[in-house]
Motif scaffolding. Structure first.
Motif, PDB file in Angstrom:
ATOM      1  N   ASN A 101      -0.481   3.595  -0.029  1.00  0.00           N
ATOM      2  CA  ASN A 101      -1.676   4.252   0.478  1.00  0.00           C
ATOM      3  C   ASN A 101      -2.439   4.811  -0.714  1.00  0.00           C
ATOM      4  O   ASN A 101      -1.967   5.722  -1.401  1.00  0.00           O
ATOM      5  CB  ASN A 101      -1.308   5.376   1.446  1.00  0.00           C
TER       6      ASN A 101
ATOM      7  N   SER B  49      -5.670   6.338  -2.921  1.00  0.00           N
ATOM      8  CA  SER B  49      -6.846   7.199  -2.955  1.00  0.00           C
ATOM      9  C   SER B  49      -7.652   6.863  -4.196  1.00  0.00           C
ATOM     10  O   SER B  49      -7.111   6.405  -5.208  1.00  0.00           O
ATOM     11  CB  SER B  49      -6.418   8.666  -2.993  1.00  0.00           C
TER      12      SER B  49
ATOM     13  N   GLU C 177      -9.157   9.189  -5.786  1.00  0.00           N
ATOM     14  CA  GLU C 177      -9.152  10.417  -6.567  1.00  0.00           C
ATOM     15  C   GLU C 177      -8.199  10.299  -7.758  1.00  0.00           C
ATOM     16  O   GLU C 177      -7.118   9.703  -7.657  1.00  0.00           O
ATOM     17  CB  GLU C 177      -8.730  11.606  -5.696  1.00  0.00           C
TER      18      GLU C 177
ATOM     19  N   PHE D 211      -4.465  11.237  -7.437  1.00  0.00           N
ATOM     20  CA  PHE D 211      -3.492  10.275  -6.927  1.00  0.00           C
ATOM     21  C   PHE D 211      -2.797   9.577  -8.093  1.00  0.00           C
ATOM     22  O   PHE D 211      -1.562   9.423  -8.098  1.00  0.00           O
ATOM     23  CB  PHE D 211      -4.182   9.241  -6.033  1.00  0.00           C
TER      24      PHE D 211
ATOM     25  N   TYR E 187      -2.757  -1.242  -7.670  1.00  0.00           N
ATOM     26  CA  TYR E 187      -3.612  -0.065  -7.783  1.00  0.00           C
ATOM     27  C   TYR E 187      -4.932  -0.418  -8.458  1.00  0.00           C
ATOM     28  O   TYR E 187      -6.008   0.003  -7.995  1.00  0.00           O
ATOM     29  CB  TYR E 187      -2.883   1.024  -8.559  1.00  0.00           C
TER      30      TYR E 187
ATOM     31  N   GLN F 206      -8.605  -0.154  -6.626  1.00  0.00           N
ATOM     32  CA  GLN F 206      -9.682   0.676  -7.172  1.00  0.00           C
ATOM     33  C   GLN F 206     -10.946  -0.141  -7.405  1.00  0.00           C
ATOM     34  O   GLN F 206     -12.069   0.309  -7.125  1.00  0.00           O
ATOM     35  CB  GLN F 206      -9.229   1.324  -8.477  1.00  0.00           C
TER      36      GLN F 206
ATOM     37  N   TRP G  24      -7.048   4.280 -13.599  1.00  0.00           N
ATOM     38  CA  TRP G  24      -8.143   5.062 -13.009  1.00  0.00           C
ATOM     39  C   TRP G  24      -9.263   5.257 -14.027  1.00  0.00           C
ATOM     40  O   TRP G  24     -10.437   5.088 -13.699  1.00  0.00           O
ATOM     41  CB  TRP G  24      -7.624   6.424 -12.534  1.00  0.00           C
TER      42      TRP G  24
END
Length: 424
Positions: free
Chosen positions: A2, A4, A6, A9, A337, A341, A413
């Motif tokens: 799951n 996010s 942000e 995360f 991931y 993103q 990220w």
């Protein structure tokens, strides 16, 4: 997972990552203004393990203090130096120790393998490669065909993706092998495709090719240390790799080679011979007749370059510590991931040409921007100026690889955030 968008995360994922401490074992390039860069270019050159300088300096000291006696009297004698790498390489290759050897560079090893495993004859002279193979592979294969007196225009079979697609389908590869197999002498494909990041189903391809009587070899430059391999069980004939990408051994580091054990004692198999491949018990007696060492070591030519092999003594123990299964599990999560993103934040501006199936890729994602080639290159240049290391492939591909040994979820990220800024 799951996911996010942000940053918190990513921070939480890193905090829970049991492999995160391995990052401290590597030097991370610094930004011009200070702080770690975002290094996502391990598919091109792996980062330097912190232990490399120590190992290299020890070898320089051995040379300084012992000179020629370093071959026998140093703490790591140079004479059997490459043997220290065998166990770890065998585990990464999914091979028996007899089947692997650290030697030469990738393309040199490819030519040595073709000397033995490309034995064309009229009616069965073809080599199968991919249309977008790495250029060194293309050059090597075409030159081998010419060397044996055949014409690459007719003896080189290149398979391309279907119209409108970026990656090859396993069923298309096998269908071509079944259709053309009687004239294919050798199949030579990558483990992971350098441009798209596609992971090939080596087991299925090998099984299909061997049914047609083809010899099967693979270029594992982008697969070794990236994805799990079981070369012995898959019954692959040969494979070659470099060590400066995912194995982190530095520019120009020693490469490696796999030869299946069923060829281990094939002393009559044609090969280009050198004295380091000769039987160890009589090597220094300098006999006039070549007697190859059983296994992959029998394809060696010269004594190993110590300073080009030493960095692997710092890098390979990190793989032994982590284990390929754990690295693969983290790689799957990091790459998922990254993909999530990109889709959540930038799907309007790009598409990922690497397969979405996690089993059909390694840790690299290849990104095509919805821009002209010149505009896309400008975005890449902007990333580089911001301290983001990825790479550019003409005409319009940005390659990004979060490597599980040293990359973090925060790296991913930060990359997507930097790409978002560069697109603006």
């Amino acid at each position: 997972m799951n996911v996010s968008v942000e940053r918190s995360f990513a921070v939480a994922q890193d905090a829970a990552d049991s492999l995160a401490p391995l990052r401290a074992e590597f030097f991370i390039p610094k930004r011009s203004g200070g702080g770690d860069s975002i290094y996502l270019c391990g598919h091109s050159l792996g980062l330097q393990p912190r232990g490399v300088a120590r190992v290299l300096n020890e070898e320089l000291e051995h040379w300084e203090d012992l000179a020629v006696e370093g071959h026998f009297a140093s703490s790591r004698p140079w004479l059997p130096y490459h043997e220290q790498l065998t166990s770890s390489l065998a585990k990464l290759a999914g091979a028996q120790p007899l089947e692997v050897v650290a030697m030469n560079s990738l393309t040199v090893n490819l030519h040595l393998m073709f000397a033995s495993f490309y034995r064309p004859r009229a009616g069965r002279e073809a080599i199968l490669i991919e249309q977008r193979a790495f250029s060194s592979d293309q050059y090597a294969v075409a030159s081998q065909i010419r060397y044996h007196g055949f014409d690459p225009d007719t003896a080189l079979i290149e398979i391309a993706p279907r119209s409108g697609e970026d990656v090859l389908r396993t069923e298309d590869i096998c269908a071509l092998i079944e259709r053309e197999g009687q004239r294919i002498a050798t199949v030579m494909l990558p483990g992971v495709q350098y441009l798209t990041g596609q992971r090939f189903d080596l087991e299925a391809i090998t099984r299909c090719a061997r049914r047609q009587g083809c010899v099967v070899g693979f270029d594992l430059a982008h697969a070794m240390g990236n994805v799990p391999l079981r070369l012995h069980d898959w019954d692959v004939d040969f494979a070659v790799w470099c060590s400066y990408k995912y194995l982190n051994a530095g520019p120009g580091a020693i490469g490696g080679c796999f030869v299946h054990e069923r060829h281990a004692h094939a002393v009559d198999l044609p090969r280009f011979a050198g004295w380091w491949g000769h039987d160890k018990s009589s090597r220094f007696q300098m006999p006039s007749q070549f007697q190859p060492i059983a296994g992959a070591e029998g394809w060696q030519l010269s004594n190993p370059p110590i300073l080009a092999a030493a960095p692997l003594l710092a890098s390979l123990p990190l793989f032994d510590t982590a284990g390929m299964d754990r690295l693969r599990e983290k790689s799957l999560r990091l790459t998922a991931y990254l993909e999530s993103q990109l889709q959540a934040r930038l799907s309007h501006a790009l598409n990922v040409i690497t397969p979405t199936d996690p089993e059909a890729r390694g840790c690299q994602l290849s990104i095509r921007l919805h821009r002209s080639a010149a505009e896309a290159r400008a975005v890449f240049d902007s990333l580089a100026a911001a301290g983001v290391f990825c790479d550019w492939r003409e005409p319009d591909i940005i390659r990004v690889a979060p490597v599980p040994l040293y990359n973090s979820f925060v790296d991913v990220w930060e990359f997507v955030a930097a790409l978002e800024r560069a697109l603006q």
